[in-house]
Design a protein around this motif. Structure first.
Motif, PDB file in Angstrom:
ATOM      1  N   GLU A   1       0.815  -1.211   0.000  1.00  0.00           N
ATOM      2  CA  GLU A   1       0.000   0.000   0.000  1.00  0.00           C
ATOM      3  C   GLU A   1       0.852   1.266   0.000  1.00  0.00           C
ATOM      4  OE1 GLU A   1      -2.769  -0.415   3.276  1.00  0.00           O
ATOM      5  OE2 GLU A   1      -3.568  -2.298   2.458  1.00  0.00           O
ATOM      6  N   ILE A   2       1.965   1.207  -0.787  1.00  0.00           N
ATOM      7  CA  ILE A   2       2.804   2.397  -0.966  1.00  0.00           C
ATOM      8  C   ILE A   2       3.025   2.609  -2.457  1.00  0.00           C
ATOM      9  CG2 ILE A   2       3.958   2.313   1.280  1.00  0.00           C
ATOM     10  CD1 ILE A   2       6.303   0.914   0.047  1.00  0.00           C
ATOM     11  N   GLU A   3       3.164   3.856  -2.837  1.00  0.00           N
ATOM     12  CA  GLU A   3       3.341   4.186  -4.242  1.00  0.00           C
ATOM     13  C   GLU A   3       4.793   4.468  -4.590  1.00  0.00           C
ATOM     14  OE1 GLU A   3       0.631   7.279  -5.392  1.00  0.00           O
ATOM     15  OE2 GLU A   3      -1.077   6.223  -4.501  1.00  0.00           O
ATOM     16  N   THR A   4       5.501   5.133  -3.679  1.00  0.00           N
ATOM     17  CA  THR A   4       6.890   5.488  -3.925  1.00  0.00           C
ATOM     18  C   THR A   4       7.798   4.402  -3.362  1.00  0.00           C
ATOM     19  OG1 THR A   4       6.275   7.801  -3.638  1.00  0.00           O
ATOM     20  CG2 THR A   4       8.624   7.285  -3.583  1.00  0.00           C
ATOM     21  N   PRO A   5       8.712   3.865  -4.190  1.00  0.00           N
ATOM     22  CA  PRO A   5       9.611   2.820  -3.684  1.00  0.00           C
ATOM     23  C   PRO A   5      10.434   3.319  -2.483  1.00  0.00           C
ATOM     24  CG  PRO A   5       9.774   3.007  -6.073  1.00  0.00           C
ATOM     25  CD  PRO A   5       8.953   4.167  -5.592  1.00  0.00           C
ATOM     26  N   PRO A   6      10.492   2.543  -1.409  1.00  0.00           N
ATOM     27  CA  PRO A   6      11.282   2.960  -0.239  1.00  0.00           C
ATOM     28  C   PRO A   6      12.776   2.818  -0.509  1.00  0.00           C
ATOM     29  CG  PRO A   6      10.351   0.790   0.122  1.00  0.00           C
ATOM     30  CD  PRO A   6       9.820   1.274  -1.198  1.00  0.00           C
ATOM     31  N   GLU A   7      13.580   3.511   0.269  1.00  0.00           N
ATOM     32  CA  GLU A   7      15.034   3.467   0.133  1.00  0.00           C
ATOM     33  C   GLU A   7      15.607   2.247   0.856  1.00  0.00           C
ATOM     34  OE1 GLU A   7      17.122   5.789  -1.415  1.00  0.00           O
ATOM     35  OE2 GLU A   7      15.290   6.691  -2.201  1.00  0.00           O
ATOM     36  N   ALA A   8      16.667   1.664   0.297  1.00  0.00           N
ATOM     37  CA  ALA A   8      17.368   0.568   0.964  1.00  0.00           C
ATOM     38  C   ALA A   8      17.902   1.070   2.308  1.00  0.00           C
ATOM     39  CB  ALA A   8      18.512   0.057   0.101  1.00  0.00           C
TER      40      ALA A   8
ATOM     41  N   VAL B   1       9.640  -3.420   9.315  1.00  0.00           N
ATOM     42  CA  VAL B   1      10.623  -4.259   8.625  1.00  0.00           C
ATOM     43  C   VAL B   1      11.666  -3.382   7.945  1.00  0.00           C
ATOM     44  CG1 VAL B   1       9.024  -6.180   8.224  1.00  0.00           C
ATOM     45  CG2 VAL B   1       9.218  -4.372   6.520  1.00  0.00           C
ATOM     46  N   LYS B   2      12.815  -3.993   7.686  1.00  0.00           N
ATOM     47  CA  LYS B   2      13.906  -3.278   7.030  1.00  0.00           C
ATOM     48  C   LYS B   2      13.831  -3.516   5.526  1.00  0.00           C
ATOM     49  CE  LYS B   2      18.915  -2.736   7.090  1.00  0.00           C
ATOM     50  NZ  LYS B   2      20.169  -3.180   7.702  1.00  0.00           N
ATOM     51  N   VAL B   3      14.022  -2.451   4.765  1.00  0.00           N
ATOM     52  CA  VAL B   3      14.047  -2.529   3.303  1.00  0.00           C
ATOM     53  C   VAL B   3      15.486  -2.825   2.877  1.00  0.00           C
ATOM     54  CG1 VAL B   3      13.677  -1.266   1.149  1.00  0.00           C
ATOM     55  CG2 VAL B   3      12.166  -0.857   3.126  1.00  0.00           C
ATOM     56  N   LEU B   4      15.668  -3.904   2.124  1.00  0.00           N
ATOM     57  CA  LEU B   4      17.006  -4.244   1.625  1.00  0.00           C
ATOM     58  C   LEU B   4      17.250  -3.657   0.243  1.00  0.00           C
ATOM     59  CD1 LEU B   4      17.314  -7.974   2.792  1.00  0.00           C
ATOM     60  CD2 LEU B   4      18.070  -5.893   3.958  1.00  0.00           C
ATOM     61  N   ALA B   5      16.183  -3.611  -0.569  1.00  0.00           N
ATOM     62  CA  ALA B   5      16.276  -3.063  -1.931  1.00  0.00           C
ATOM     63  C   ALA B   5      14.863  -2.787  -2.419  1.00  0.00           C
ATOM     64  CB  ALA B   5      16.960  -4.071  -2.859  1.00  0.00           C
ATOM     65  N   SER B   6      14.758  -1.997  -3.497  1.00  0.00           N
ATOM     66  CA  SER B   6      13.438  -1.783  -4.086  1.00  0.00           C
ATOM     67  C   SER B   6      13.571  -1.405  -5.550  1.00  0.00           C
ATOM     68  CB  SER B   6      12.655  -0.721  -3.310  1.00  0.00           C
ATOM     69  OG  SER B   6      13.263   0.536  -3.430  1.00  0.00           O
ATOM     70  N   THR B   7      12.499  -1.677  -6.263  1.00  0.00           N
ATOM     71  CA  THR B   7      12.390  -1.303  -7.676  1.00  0.00           C
ATOM     72  C   THR B   7      11.121  -0.465  -7.804  1.00  0.00           C
ATOM     73  OG1 THR B   7      11.023  -3.205  -8.295  1.00  0.00           O
ATOM     74  CG2 THR B   7      13.427  -3.522  -8.349  1.00  0.00           C
ATOM     75  N   GLY B   8      10.725  -0.165  -9.025  1.00  0.00           N
ATOM     76  CA  GLY B   8       9.496   0.592  -9.235  1.00  0.00           C
ATOM     77  C   GLY B   8       8.244  -0.191  -8.872  1.00  0.00           C
ATOM     78  N   THR B   9       8.374  -1.527  -8.733  1.00  0.00           N
ATOM     79  CA  THR B   9       7.183  -2.336  -8.486  1.00  0.00           C
ATOM     80  C   THR B   9       7.246  -3.202  -7.221  1.00  0.00           C
ATOM     81  OG1 THR B   9       8.069  -4.135  -9.836  1.00  0.00           O
ATOM     82  CG2 THR B   9       6.661  -2.503 -10.950  1.00  0.00           C
ATOM     83  N   HIS B  10       8.463  -3.483  -6.733  1.00  0.00           N
ATOM     84  CA  HIS B  10       8.624  -4.389  -5.589  1.00  0.00           C
ATOM     85  C   HIS B  10       9.622  -3.828  -4.562  1.00  0.00           C
ATOM     86  CE1 HIS B  10       6.853  -7.229  -8.412  1.00  0.00           C
ATOM     87  NE2 HIS B  10       6.671  -8.065  -7.395  1.00  0.00           N
ATOM     88  N   ALA B  11       9.514  -4.319  -3.347  1.00  0.00           N
ATOM     89  CA  ALA B  11      10.507  -4.016  -2.307  1.00  0.00           C
ATOM     90  C   ALA B  11      10.975  -5.337  -1.715  1.00  0.00           C
ATOM     91  CB  ALA B  11       9.916  -3.126  -1.230  1.00  0.00           C
ATOM     92  N   THR B  12      12.276  -5.458  -1.497  1.00  0.00           N
ATOM     93  CA  THR B  12      12.830  -6.632  -0.825  1.00  0.00           C
ATOM     94  C   THR B  12      12.919  -6.283   0.648  1.00  0.00           C
ATOM     95  OG1 THR B  12      14.114  -7.172  -2.795  1.00  0.00           O
ATOM     96  CG2 THR B  12      14.763  -8.257  -0.738  1.00  0.00           C
ATOM     97  N   LEU B  13      12.148  -7.024   1.452  1.00  0.00           N
ATOM     98  CA  LEU B  13      12.016  -6.727   2.872  1.00  0.00           C
ATOM     99  C   LEU B  13      12.600  -7.845   3.726  1.00  0.00           C
ATOM    100  CD1 LEU B  13       8.315  -5.427   2.908  1.00  0.00           C
ATOM    101  CD2 LEU B  13      10.425  -4.118   2.575  1.00  0.00           C
ATOM    102  N   ASP B  14      13.211  -7.459   4.823  1.00  0.00           N
ATOM    103  CA  ASP B  14      13.782  -8.415   5.771  1.00  0.00           C
ATOM    104  C   ASP B  14      12.871  -8.454   6.994  1.00  0.00           C
ATOM    105  OD1 ASP B  14      15.248  -9.958   7.511  1.00  0.00           O
ATOM    106  OD2 ASP B  14      17.131  -8.872   7.196  1.00  0.00           O
ATOM    107  N   PHE B  15      12.166  -9.579   7.165  1.00  0.00           N
ATOM    108  CA  PHE B  15      11.237  -9.753   8.275  1.00  0.00           C
ATOM    109  C   PHE B  15      11.913 -10.334   9.522  1.00  0.00           C
ATOM    110  CE2 PHE B  15       8.432  -9.276   4.711  1.00  0.00           C
ATOM    111  CZ  PHE B  15       7.297  -8.666   5.223  1.00  0.00           C
ATOM    112  N   ASN B  16      13.222 -10.609   9.471  1.00  0.00           N
ATOM    113  CA  ASN B  16      13.956 -11.081  10.650  1.00  0.00           C
ATOM    114  C   ASN B  16      14.021  -9.960  11.683  1.00  0.00           C
ATOM    115  OD1 ASN B  16      15.351 -13.815  10.169  1.00  0.00           O
ATOM    116  ND2 ASN B  16      15.768 -12.723   8.253  1.00  0.00           N
ATOM    117  N   HIS B  17      14.097 -10.334  12.958  1.00  0.00           N
ATOM    118  CA  HIS B  17      14.361  -9.342  14.009  1.00  0.00           C
ATOM    119  C   HIS B  17      15.741  -8.769  13.729  1.00  0.00           C
ATOM    120  CE1 HIS B  17      15.411  -7.655  17.904  1.00  0.00           C
ATOM    121  NE2 HIS B  17      14.128  -7.637  18.182  1.00  0.00           N
ATOM    122  N   GLU B  18      15.962  -7.499  14.009  1.00  0.00           N
ATOM    123  CA  GLU B  18      17.248  -6.878  13.684  1.00  0.00           C
ATOM    124  C   GLU B  18      18.418  -7.516  14.428  1.00  0.00           C
ATOM    125  OE1 GLU B  18      17.523  -2.697  14.758  1.00  0.00           O
ATOM    126  OE2 GLU B  18      16.124  -3.028  16.405  1.00  0.00           O
TER     127      GLU B  18
END
Length: 168
Positions: free
Chosen positions: A103-110, A122-139
């Motif tokens: 439910e976001i329009e602008t890709p988040p920053e790594a 969650v922490k964002v590891l990477a993102s593109t115009g359509t997807h975000a790679t998220l880390d669901f592990n505890h920090e």
């Protein structure tokens, strides 16, 4: 008054601690002076001892078990492996999620942290115009923690009755 009683399973305790990584870097503390020394001081935070019931699964397992047997005023250093802290780092908990599902329009920053629609940070590891790679592990997943612990107080049930104004 000096109390020679040792912490037993089920006792309520107050503990000051400083959590470090194996390289000595402090990530958390209940002691204001240590937070200032380590450069992690937060003005809005209250630096007070942690209150919990010993060996009752209210804190990480290594700390929970580590305080049992301690006496008031005693200090101890606990080396806590991942399985007794925040668990092993799990690769399957890194996932590519469509931005629309987040439910976001602008890709988040790594490196940024975002909150999912389900309310999880969650922490964002990477993102593109359509997807975000998220880390669901505890920090702190996968990390061995070194906890410097001081048992400030063992609080009896009578003390809790007085503190809370309620019978337990």
């Amino acid at each position: 008054m000096e109390n020679s009683q040792a912490v037993e399973t089920g006792n309520y305790v107050l503990v000051d601690y400083t959590g470090k990584f194996e390289d000595g870097k402090v990530f958390e503390t209940t002691v204001k002076e240590r937070a200032l020394e380590a450069g992690i001081y937060e003005e809005a935070r209250k630096y007070t001892p942690l209150f919990f019931r010993a060996n009752a699964r209210q804190v990480i397992k290594g700390l929970d078990k580590g305080v049992v047997g301690m006496k008031e005023g005693e200090e101890k250093t606990l080396t806590i492996p991942p399985e007794e802290a925040y668990g092993e780092y799990r690769d399957y908990m890194v996932q590519d999620i469509p931005l629309a599902r987040l439910e976001i329009e602008t890709p988040p920053e790594a490196g940024e942290k975002i909150t999912t629609p389900g309310g999880r940070e969650v922490k964002v590891l990477a993102s593109t115009g359509t997807h975000a790679t998220l880390d669901f592990n505890h920090e702190l997943a996968g990390k061995t923690l070194v906890m410097e612990v001081k048992l400030v107080s063992i609080i009896g049930v009578d003390g809790l009755d007085h503190m809370s104004g309620q019978n337990l």
